[in-house]
Each structure stands twice: as C-alpha cells, then as structure tokens.
Scaffold this active site. Structure first.
Site, PDB file in Angstrom:
ATOM      1  N   HIS A  22       0.816  -1.223   0.000  1.00  0.00           N
ATOM      2  CA  HIS A  22       0.000   0.000   0.000  1.00  0.00           C
ATOM      3  C   HIS A  22       0.850   1.274   0.000  1.00  0.00           C
ATOM      4  O   HIS A  22       0.338   2.349  -0.289  1.00  0.00           O
ATOM      5  CB  HIS A  22      -1.024  -0.014   1.143  1.00  0.00           C
ATOM      6  N   GLU A  66       6.126   5.386  13.795  1.00  0.00           N
ATOM      7  CA  GLU A  66       4.684   5.388  14.052  1.00  0.00           C
ATOM      8  C   GLU A  66       4.447   5.676  15.530  1.00  0.00           C
ATOM      9  O   GLU A  66       5.264   5.287  16.372  1.00  0.00           O
ATOM     10  CB  GLU A  66       4.094   4.016  13.731  1.00  0.00           C
ATOM     11  N   ASP A  78       7.637  -6.860   9.004  1.00  0.00           N
ATOM     12  CA  ASP A  78       6.399  -6.098   8.778  1.00  0.00           C
ATOM     13  C   ASP A  78       6.627  -4.883   7.873  1.00  0.00           C
ATOM     14  O   ASP A  78       5.745  -4.520   7.099  1.00  0.00           O
ATOM     15  CB  ASP A  78       5.862  -5.638  10.146  1.00  0.00           C
ATOM     16  N   HIS A  80       7.605  -2.036   2.610  1.00  0.00           N
ATOM     17  CA  HIS A  80       7.422  -0.575   2.567  1.00  0.00           C
ATOM     18  C   HIS A  80       8.748   0.199   2.473  1.00  0.00           C
ATOM     19  O   HIS A  80       8.905   1.077   1.628  1.00  0.00           O
ATOM     20  CB  HIS A  80       6.662  -0.100   3.798  1.00  0.00           C
TER      21      HIS A  80
HETATM   22  C1  BG6 Z   1       1.294  -2.133   7.531  1.00  0.00           C
HETATM   23  C2  BG6 Z   1       1.917  -2.763   8.742  1.00  0.00           C
HETATM   24  O1  BG6 Z   1       1.661  -2.837   6.368  1.00  0.00           O
HETATM   25  O2  BG6 Z   1       1.739  -0.788   7.427  1.00  0.00           O
HETATM   26  C3  BG6 Z   1       1.531  -1.990   9.991  1.00  0.00           C
HETATM   27  O3  BG6 Z   1       1.476  -4.114   8.857  1.00  0.00           O
HETATM   28  C4  BG6 Z   1       1.908  -0.529   9.828  1.00  0.00           C
HETATM   29  O4  BG6 Z   1       2.156  -2.532  11.141  1.00  0.00           O
HETATM   30  C5  BG6 Z   1       1.373   0.039   8.524  1.00  0.00           C
HETATM   31  O5  BG6 Z   1       1.346   0.180  10.925  1.00  0.00           O
HETATM   32  C6  BG6 Z   1       1.930   1.419   8.267  1.00  0.00           C
HETATM   33  O6  BG6 Z   1       1.256   1.988   7.195  1.00  0.00           O
HETATM   34  P1  BG6 Z   1       1.052   3.564   7.101  1.00  0.00           P
HETATM   35  O7  BG6 Z   1       0.369   3.759   5.789  1.00  0.00           O
HETATM   36  O8  BG6 Z   1       0.222   3.963   8.284  1.00  0.00           O
HETATM   37  O9  BG6 Z   1       2.412   4.173   7.158  1.00  0.00           O
END
Ligand code: BG6
Length: 508
Positions: free
Chosen positions: A195, A233, A252, A257
């Site tokens: 995502h 976060e 994770d 990401h």
């Molecule tokens: C997810 C993880 O893929 O991404 C989570 O499993 C994390 O642990 C999240 O909190 C972070 O996404 P974003 O868009 O909030 O930075």
C-alpha cells in the site's frame, strides 16, 4: 487535462470480506473512486467469507465503514485535514446495489463452484480476486481458483488476483509462494500489493527525480553523503499482537514498505514509465544491496522493543503487556539497519533505515544528506561547525519536500543559521480524502502493474533482509533493546550512526 478513463466492467471478489481491511480501507477506496467518477456502472462486488451474512447486512457493514472514514476526526484522508464531510448515500447507492455476499469456506471446492456461477450470471467474464485474507490462505485460494478454471483468460476477458502482504515470511517461503502462484497463472495476472505505492508522495518520488533536470545531477556518491529512511509510528501493536509476535518490525515494514522507498529513491532512471521498466530498475537496486555476514548483520542492525511510557499525556503499556503478546517476548517493535548498495551510483554511500512503533512522532521520510562544504573559509569567524544540507522527502504527515541549507544570520558578524526551502502539498494541490488504495484498485482494474510488486521485487527484498533474520535467530543470547513509548527509539540506534560520525535527521 484529460480525465482518466473508466476501467472496464468486472466482478471483484473480496476474499476475507468480513475482515477489517475490506470495510476500513478497500470499500472506502471504491467509494472515493466512484466519487471521482472513476468506476464504471458494470462494476460488481462480491464479498466472500465463511460467516453467514445477508447481502443487506453486508452492504450496511460496508456503508458503516465508509461513514466512519467520513466522520470528522476519523483516521485517513489527507492526514485527516480535508475529508468528505458526509457520506453521500445518493452517489453510493447505485454501486451498493451491485454488492452481494457469498458465504463460503476458502478451502471448500463448493465456494469456487458458487463463484463460477456468479461470474456466469454477470454481464462480463472479467474478474478480480482480491485476497484480503490471512496469508495462510494465499496459496490455497490461488490453487483452488486455478483448479476451478477461474484463472483461465480468453480474448477480451481478464482474470486477475490481488495478493496482500505479507507475501512470505522469509526468502524461502516467498520463493515457494511465488512458485505456487505462478503455477496457477502468469505474472501478468498477479497483483502483489504494497500500500506504500498507493501513496501520492511515494509515487511523486519518481516524478521529482526524473521530471526535473536539477536533481539527477547530484543524485549520486559524488554529492550524497548518506541516505536515511524513517517510518516512525506513534501507534502500538494494539489488537494485532498475535500477528505481530510472529512478524516483528523487520518483516512487517522493511522488505516491503521501506524497500519501496529505497528502490524509488535510489534506482536508475527507467527507460519508460511502464510496469516492466520501472519494476526492473527497482529489482536491480534492491538486488544490489550488499549481502552481510552474520557478524556484519549483527553489527549493522539494532532491535528495539517498546516499554511502557507516555504518549500525548496518556500512559500506554509496554509491548509485553499488549494483548496476545508473550510476557517474555523478544519480538522487535523497532529496527534500524545500515545497508550498502553495490553499484556505481551509490558505492560508499550508506543507507540507514529505521522503523518503530510507539515513537515520539509520526514521521515517514527520506532524508538525503549531502556532503559537507569545506569549512576552511569560515576559519576566522564565529562559525564553529557547518551543518550538512538535507533534502527531505516527507511521505507523511505534512506531505512535501524540504531543503535545508545554511544562510547568514543578519548582523555585523558572520553567523550562520540553518534555513529551509519547501514545497508543501497542501499549498499547491487540493488533495481529496483518500485511503491510499484508490490508485492501486484503479490500476488493477485497468491492468496496469507498475505499482505492484513483481516476483523478483519480492524475492530481492527478502534476500536483502535474510542475513538479519538469520543472524538474529542464531544470536539468541542478545536481548532486544528496550525503549520508552513516546521516545525516539533505543539508544543503540543512535550509536549505529554515531560510530560513522553521523546522527539521525530530526524532523523540525
Ligand atoms: C502495515 C503494517 O503494512 O503498514 C503496519 O502491517 C503498519 O504494522 C502500517 O502500521 C503502516 O502503514 P502507514 O500507511 O500507516 O504508514
């Protein structure tokens, strides 16, 4: 500006329809696409899950999810600043009427016979199977879809499968899953989602780098001292303890990401903006991350776990007191790594990556630190230290790009201050509320795989983190470092940079 075309008609089967992802993100994303006129009237949604539910109850559950996002102060949107004021039922209802529910066990062949019947009855044979399920079902569902003939395309009819993360839990399992998936269908039918690639600011990395003549000139080891990638976060693991215990921060966040960010910021210019060219360059970059021996991996990594602390004036528990977490858990909620890239452009430039939960501030950014100017010119002045120039690509929140440089403080003496030039998205663009999934769902319906992970992207990511997973598994004597919730992470993470004479970039 020409308006984006509407995708062709299709039936989207949402596996795991009862789960949080579908009601919290995927269907609100479809709502936003409809609001923007980017869904066609021939789009049908079928929720698939084992629970019993009527069509009406399923529609109401989804409408609640959309309403929750539209509520002032709710999560999402452009960092919650601007959002749809109210749920627009009139706009959504025609689509809602094309939503139905199919009760079925993912491991039961009858479910797939029912799906085949739904497709037969639909006005189009196009179908997308979205696996928003627990990862243990990915291979099982794909096998059964193939066995039922549901993945066979014919001229003018597509069959696509979207697979959520985590795609594997290490290199071996990711390779096995890729092999299984590619026995059932061809790569052009697979949409492995991350995502982060749905975020505007992430997509903008390529545009900023390659649509401007200026940046490319100094985007290399002649000018760049090092690069820092941070995803901090403020949230803890909350209700996801059972998932997180087996996953940890490294699995994770890093091979997916953080490597997306690293790939886009460091890859070579692709020949075109097409799926193959972009994904090939990203795969090359992640594939060029230098493998580390066990000793190097231990020296170049830091694991942390949050302890009880205070966040925004509220006391919060430590990780080991979260639900479904072992009281003596050694799972990391923070990780920092030092990586090197073995290619001409980045030879000698360290990439420092870090991510953690329950950190002091929410901050996802890429900070490119440039080599310092020689300070001899200022020898006889009151300036004792020049600061390095940083170009910060702020992914979230307060999306934008900032350049830090030195300027003379007004006055008779030569004194220098750090100042900033900046581009804030909110100043230049009106960003509509979004979940981050809109572009990804739209692209999948359009058949554009650029923002999805190819098999080699996934495997290269796992290959690069495997030395850390192995070294940590073998080194079961060392504990993870504790850090207080609401802090900047464990102290050893500062030492990781300090030993190279560097420090973490701090968001102003
Ligand atoms: C997810 C993880 O893929 O991404 C989570 O499993 C994390 O642990 C999240 O909190 C972070 O996404 P974003 O868009 O909030 O930075």
């Amino acid at each position: 500006m020409t308006k984006a075309p509407k995708p062709p008609p299709a039936t989207v089967f949402l596996f795991g329809a009862h789960g949080d992802l579908v009601s919290r993100l995927l269907v609100p994303a479809l709502y936003n696409l409809r609001r923007d006129g980017l869904l066609c009237e021939g789009l049908h949604l079928v929720g698939v899950d084992h629970n019993a539910m009527t069509d009406a109850a399923f529609r109401e559950r989804l409408a609640q999810g959309i309403r929750a996002r539209a509520r002032p102060g709710a999560e999402g949107g452009v960092e919650g600043k601007r959002r749809a004021k109210v749920f627009d039922a009139k706009m959504w209802n025609p689509q809602a009427r094309r939503i139905s529910y199919l009760q079925g066990d993912f491991l039961d062949d009858r479910t797939y016979a029912d799906i085949a019947a739904r497709i037969k009855a639909a006005p189009t044979g196009n179908a997308v199977f979205y696996l928003a399920t627990s990862p243990r079902f990915f291979g099982e569902v794909v096998d059964r879809l193939a066995a039922a003939g549901l993945l066979t395309e014919s001229p003018g009819v597509f069959r696509r499968v979207v697979i959520e993360k985590p795609f594997g839990s290490d290199l071996k399992s990711a390779q096995a899953l890729n092999a299984r998936v590619l026995r059932a269908m061809c790569e052009e039918q697979v949409y492995r989602i991350d995502h982060y690639l749905g975020k505007e600011t992430v997509q903008n990395i390529l545009v900023s780098r390659f649509a401007n003549g200026l940046f490319e000139a100094f985007w290399n080891n002649h000018y760049v001292d090092h690069v820092q990638i941070t995803a901090a976060e403020t949230v803890g693991v909350e209700q996801r303890g059972d998932f997180y215990e087996h996953t940890g921060a490294l699995r994770d966040m890093v091979p997916n990401h953080l490597f997306q960010l690293m790939g886009l910021v460091a890859m070579e210019p692709p020949a075109a903006f097409g799926a193959d060219a972009v994904r090939a360059e990203k795969a090359k970059l992640i594939g060029a991350i230098r493998p580390q021996t066990r000793e190097e991996a231990l020296a170049n990594s830091v694991r942390g776990q949050y302890r009880a602390g205070t966040m925004a004036g509220q006391k919060v528990p430590g990780y080991r007191s979260e639900p479904k977490v072992a009281r003596n858990s050694r799972t990391e909620t923070y990780v920092a790594l030092k990586l090197m890239v073995d290619n001409w452009r980045w030879d000698g430039v360290p990439f420092y990556l870090r991510t953690g939960k329950r950190m002091a501030v929410r901050d996802t950014e890429i900070a490119i630190c440039f080599k310092q100017a020689p300070s001899s010119l200022f020898r006889d002045t009151r300036v004792d230290r020049l600061k390095p120039n940083y170009l910060t690509i702020q992914i979230q929140p307060d999306e934008g790009m900032w350049f830090d440089f030195q300027a003379k403080r007004p006055g008779p003496a030569v004194e220098i201050d750090n100042v900033q030039m900046g581009f804030a998205y909110s100043t230049f663009f009106h960003m509509r509320p979004s979940t981050g999934y809109e572009t990804l769902i739209y692209d999948c319906l359009m058949g554009d795989q650029t923002l999805f992970q190819r098999a080699d992207n996934i495997e290269n990511g796992w290959r690069a983190v495997q030395p850390f997973l192995d070294a940590w598994r073998e080194d079961d004597t060392a504990d993870v470092q504790g850090y207080k919730a609401g802090s900047d992470g464990p102290r050893c993470a500062d030492e990781l940079l300090a030993r190279d004479g560097r420090r973490w970039h701090k968001r102003d």
